[in-house]
Enzyme design. Structure first.
Site, PDB file in Angstrom:
ATOM      1  N   CYS A 288      15.465  -7.920 -27.161  1.00 21.59           N
ATOM      2  CA  CYS A 288      15.061  -9.028 -26.300  1.00 21.59           C
ATOM      3  C   CYS A 288      13.535  -8.977 -26.173  1.00 21.59           C
ATOM      4  CB  CYS A 288      15.750  -8.911 -24.951  1.00 21.59           C
ATOM      5  SG  CYS A 288      17.552  -8.947 -25.135  1.00 21.59           S
TER       6      CYS A 288
ATOM      7  N   CYS B 158      17.655   0.746 -27.107  1.00 19.21           N
ATOM      8  CA  CYS B 158      18.600  -0.367 -27.260  1.00 19.21           C
ATOM      9  C   CYS B 158      18.451  -0.937 -28.654  1.00 19.21           C
ATOM     10  CB  CYS B 158      18.319  -1.453 -26.215  1.00 19.21           C
ATOM     11  SG  CYS B 158      19.554  -2.772 -26.242  1.00 19.21           S
TER      12      CYS B 158
ATOM     13  N   GLU C 139      16.287   7.590 -18.385  1.00 16.87           N
ATOM     14  CA  GLU C 139      15.860   7.444 -17.007  1.00 16.87           C
ATOM     15  C   GLU C 139      16.980   6.869 -16.150  1.00 16.87           C
ATOM     16  OE1 GLU C 139      11.123   6.862 -17.622  1.00 16.87           O
ATOM     17  OE2 GLU C 139      12.317   5.056 -17.579  1.00 16.87           O
TER      18      GLU C 139
ATOM     19  N   CYS D  95      20.649   2.796 -10.701  1.00 19.69           N
ATOM     20  CA  CYS D  95      20.577   2.048 -11.965  1.00 19.69           C
ATOM     21  C   CYS D  95      20.647   3.063 -13.094  1.00 19.69           C
ATOM     22  CB  CYS D  95      19.244   1.292 -11.968  1.00 19.69           C
ATOM     23  SG  CYS D  95      18.935   0.391 -13.474  1.00 19.69           S
TER      24      CYS D  95
ATOM     25  N   CYS E 191      11.670  -7.201 -23.052  1.00 18.66           N
ATOM     26  CA  CYS E 191      12.236  -5.953 -22.538  1.00 18.66           C
ATOM     27  C   CYS E 191      11.580  -4.732 -23.179  1.00 18.66           C
ATOM     28  CB  CYS E 191      13.742  -5.943 -22.806  1.00 18.66           C
ATOM     29  SG  CYS E 191      14.511  -4.376 -22.360  1.00 18.66           S
TER      30      CYS E 191
ATOM     31  N   CYS F 182      13.356  -2.951 -13.507  1.00  7.78           N
ATOM     32  CA  CYS F 182      14.175  -3.400 -14.629  1.00  7.78           C
ATOM     33  C   CYS F 182      13.320  -3.660 -15.849  1.00  7.78           C
ATOM     34  CB  CYS F 182      14.835  -4.724 -14.294  1.00  7.78           C
ATOM     35  SG  CYS F 182      16.142  -4.546 -13.163  1.00  7.78           S
TER      36      CYS F 182
HETATM   37  N1  SAH Z   1      21.272  -4.490 -21.827  1.00  9.64           N
HETATM   38  C1  SAH Z   1      21.770  -4.979 -20.605  1.00  9.64           C
HETATM   39  C2  SAH Z   1      21.476  -4.097 -19.415  1.00  9.64           C
HETATM   40  C3  SAH Z   1      20.109  -3.458 -19.338  1.00  9.64           C
HETATM   41  S1  SAH Z   1      18.780  -4.523 -19.002  1.00  9.64           S
HETATM   42  C4  SAH Z   1      21.306  -6.399 -20.359  1.00  9.64           C
HETATM   43  O1  SAH Z   1      20.472  -6.875 -21.111  1.00  9.64           O
HETATM   44  O2  SAH Z   1      21.826  -7.044 -19.449  1.00  9.64           O
HETATM   45  C5  SAH Z   1      18.970  -4.870 -17.259  1.00  9.64           C
HETATM   46  C6  SAH Z   1      18.346  -6.179 -16.832  1.00  9.64           C
HETATM   47  O3  SAH Z   1      16.905  -6.100 -16.860  1.00  9.64           O
HETATM   48  C7  SAH Z   1      18.708  -7.336 -17.728  1.00  9.64           C
HETATM   49  O4  SAH Z   1      19.023  -8.498 -17.018  1.00  9.64           O
HETATM   50  C8  SAH Z   1      17.437  -7.528 -18.504  1.00  9.64           C
HETATM   51  O5  SAH Z   1      17.375  -8.789 -19.075  1.00  9.64           O
HETATM   52  C9  SAH Z   1      16.394  -7.277 -17.450  1.00  9.64           C
HETATM   53  N2  SAH Z   1      15.067  -7.029 -17.993  1.00  9.64           N
HETATM   54  C10 SAH Z   1      14.752  -6.478 -19.177  1.00  9.64           C
HETATM   55  N3  SAH Z   1      13.423  -6.432 -19.337  1.00  9.64           N
HETATM   56  C11 SAH Z   1      12.864  -6.958 -18.233  1.00  9.64           C
HETATM   57  C12 SAH Z   1      11.527  -7.150 -17.776  1.00  9.64           C
HETATM   58  N4  SAH Z   1      10.492  -6.772 -18.524  1.00  9.64           N
HETATM   59  N5  SAH Z   1      11.341  -7.711 -16.573  1.00  9.64           N
HETATM   60  C13 SAH Z   1      12.394  -8.056 -15.799  1.00  9.64           C
HETATM   61  N6  SAH Z   1      13.683  -7.885 -16.164  1.00  9.64           N
HETATM   62  C14 SAH Z   1      13.919  -7.348 -17.368  1.00  9.64           C
HETATM   63 FE1  SF4 Z   2      18.690  -4.294 -24.738  1.00 14.14          FE
HETATM   64 FE2  SF4 Z   2      16.689  -4.842 -23.089  1.00 14.14          FE
HETATM   65 FE3  SF4 Z   2      17.997  -6.826 -24.289  1.00 14.14          FE
HETATM   66 FE4  SF4 Z   2      19.218  -5.424 -22.358  1.00 14.14          FE
HETATM   67  S1  SF4 Z   2      17.420  -6.728 -22.117  1.00 14.14           S
HETATM   68  S2  SF4 Z   2      20.066  -6.021 -24.372  1.00 14.14           S
HETATM   69  S3  SF4 Z   2      18.324  -3.384 -22.746  1.00 14.14           S
HETATM   70  S4  SF4 Z   2      16.751  -5.243 -25.322  1.00 14.14           S
END
Ligand code: SAH
Ligand code: SF4
Length: 383
Positions: free
Chosen positions: A135, A131, A111, A124, A138, A357
């Site tokens: 996290c 991934c 996406e 974006c 996420c 995000c």
């Molecule tokens: N992997 C990279 C980039 C992709 S995630 C990273 O972790 O930075 C992009 C951003 O979205 C990151 O700051 C991530 O922590 C945030 N993010 C992920 N899941 C989220 C959620 N459920 N709500 C708000 N932000 C989120």
């Molecule tokens: Fe991967 Fe989501 Fe963590 Fe970014 S926030 S490193 S996309 S698991």
């Protein structure tokens, strides 16, 4: 929400599933193209010509590239191609945020999201299918992981959206790109760096280094390599002001803890005057959002040129968290401001199309069997 199915690509469509034979010039940056043309005995300026045709003008047919000799065009047709992504879905949110699902191969899709704001249009983009990191807040992480995107697939997202906006003729164009879609960009270093070079190249997209931002959870060895080769803007997913909490939220912290991460970030901006780090901090109700967390965060970042971006948590079905209240986010932000930190709260956009995000999921043929393993763990826990 408006949803426009674009074109369904068959699972076995040629060029989708089967390994393509020809070199895809879409994925070569200036250095890559110069190397390619050197092997053909051609001059380096050919690289500028191709960059202009492909990225600036959106031309994919070598026959239309009229400033190349006929002989060179024939040679290019034999050995190369310009293969661009296939859209499968185009959705527009009630707030104007737009999301495209782009088909990559038979089983994977990614996406890309365009977020319109008053004075800019931020795209974006994704860097991986899924991934490999997990996290806990996420939804991309929950989907599992399939593979890295190629440079062509990464830049293809910008190529495609640029063309869409051109065709629509509204005068809008992508002004900023953020690597905040699916995936951890530093774990796909070798393809992400040339893609970001293409974004900045004057003959391609000509975006300034301040308008291309890589967001990372903090993979230190690759961050140090980025310091050596790149000057794009850096956003770091911090999300917690101490290691105990960050270990829980961003598990890669166990390998690369906060103190080491901050040191690497300072190295990144050391030789880049007037640059700062954007710290992303997801606001999780009762988890990382207390006054004490804010004070701890302010102490931690003291002395580092910083901006803090507070991100209201975007929920998804499996998530064990709630979003902090607006009031809590304001209180948290005030503590940071009073401590002298610039803090902004990200507006949640594209909620109704899951385009915010951490909600980007695409279609991931998971190789890690993450969801299965999670279900087994849950079952064992309740047995
Ligand atoms: N992997 C990279 C980039 C992709 S995630 C990273 O972790 O930075 C992009 C951003 O979205 C990151 O700051 C991530 O922590 C945030 N993010 C992920 N899941 C989220 C959620 N459920 N709500 C708000 N932000 C989120
Ligand atoms: Fe991967 Fe989501 Fe963590 Fe970014 S926030 S490193 S996309 S698991």
């Amino acid at each position: 929400m408006k949803s426009v199915p674009v074109k369904v690509v068959a699972e076995n469509a040629p060029g989708a599933g089967a390994a393509p034979q020809k070199l895809n010039l879409l994925g070569l940056d200036r250095a890559g193209l110069e190397g390619f043309f050197a092997e053909l005995g051609e001059k380096p300026f050919r690289a500028s010509q191709i960059l202009k045709w492909v990225h600036h003008r959106g031309v994919t047919d070598f026959d239309a590239m009229t400033d190349l000799s006929k002989a060179l065009r024939t040679k290019l047709k034999d050995m190369a191609e310009v293969r661009v992504p296939e859209p499968v879905l185009d959705q527009t949110s009630s707030d104007g945020t737009r999301k495209w699902l782009l088909q990559l191969d038979g089983s994977n899709a990614i996406e890309a999201v365009l977020i319109p704001e008053k004075s800019r249009e931020t795209l974006c983009i994704s860097s991986q299918v899924g991934c490999a990191l997990e996290c806990s807040f996420c939804s991309t992480g929950y989907q599992g992981f399939n593979r890295n995107l190629s440079t062509a697939e990464i830049i293809g997202q910008l190529w495609y959206v640029t063309r869409m906006l051109e065709q629509e003729g509204t005068g809008r164009q992508v002004t900023n790109v953020v690597f905040m879609g699916m995936g951890e960009p530093l774990l796909n270093f070798k393809n992400v760096v040339p893609a970001s070079e293409l974004m900045k190249d004057d003959h391609a997209y000509g975006l300034s280094k301040r308008r291309v931002t890589l967001s990372t959870s903090g993979v230190i060895p690759y961050l140090d390599r980025l310091t050596e080769v790149s000057d794009i803007s850096l956003a770091v997913s911090l999300h917690a002001p101490n290691d105990a909490l960050r270990d829980e939220l961003v598990p890669i912290n166990k390998k690369y803890p906060i103190a080491e991460l901050l040191a690497a970030c300072q190295r990144y901006i050391a030789d880049k005057p007037h640059r700062s780090i954007t710290w992303e901090y997801v606001m999780l109700d009762g988890v990382n959002d207390t006054d004490e967390h804010a004070r701890q965060l302010a102490r931690l970042l003291k002395g580092i040129p910083s901006k803090v971006n507070l991100i209201p948590f975007n929920p998804f079905p499996e998530a064990p968290y709630e979003r902090s209240s607006d009031e809590r986010i304001r209180a948290f932000s005030n503590i940071l401001s009073n401590a002298g930190l610039v803090s902004t709260t990200r507006k949640t956009r594209g909620d109704d199309i899951d385009g915010a995000c951490g909600q980007l999921v695409g279609k991931v043929a998971d190789r890690t069997r993450r969801q299965q393993k999670r279900a087994q763990r849950a079952q064992a826990g309740t047995a």
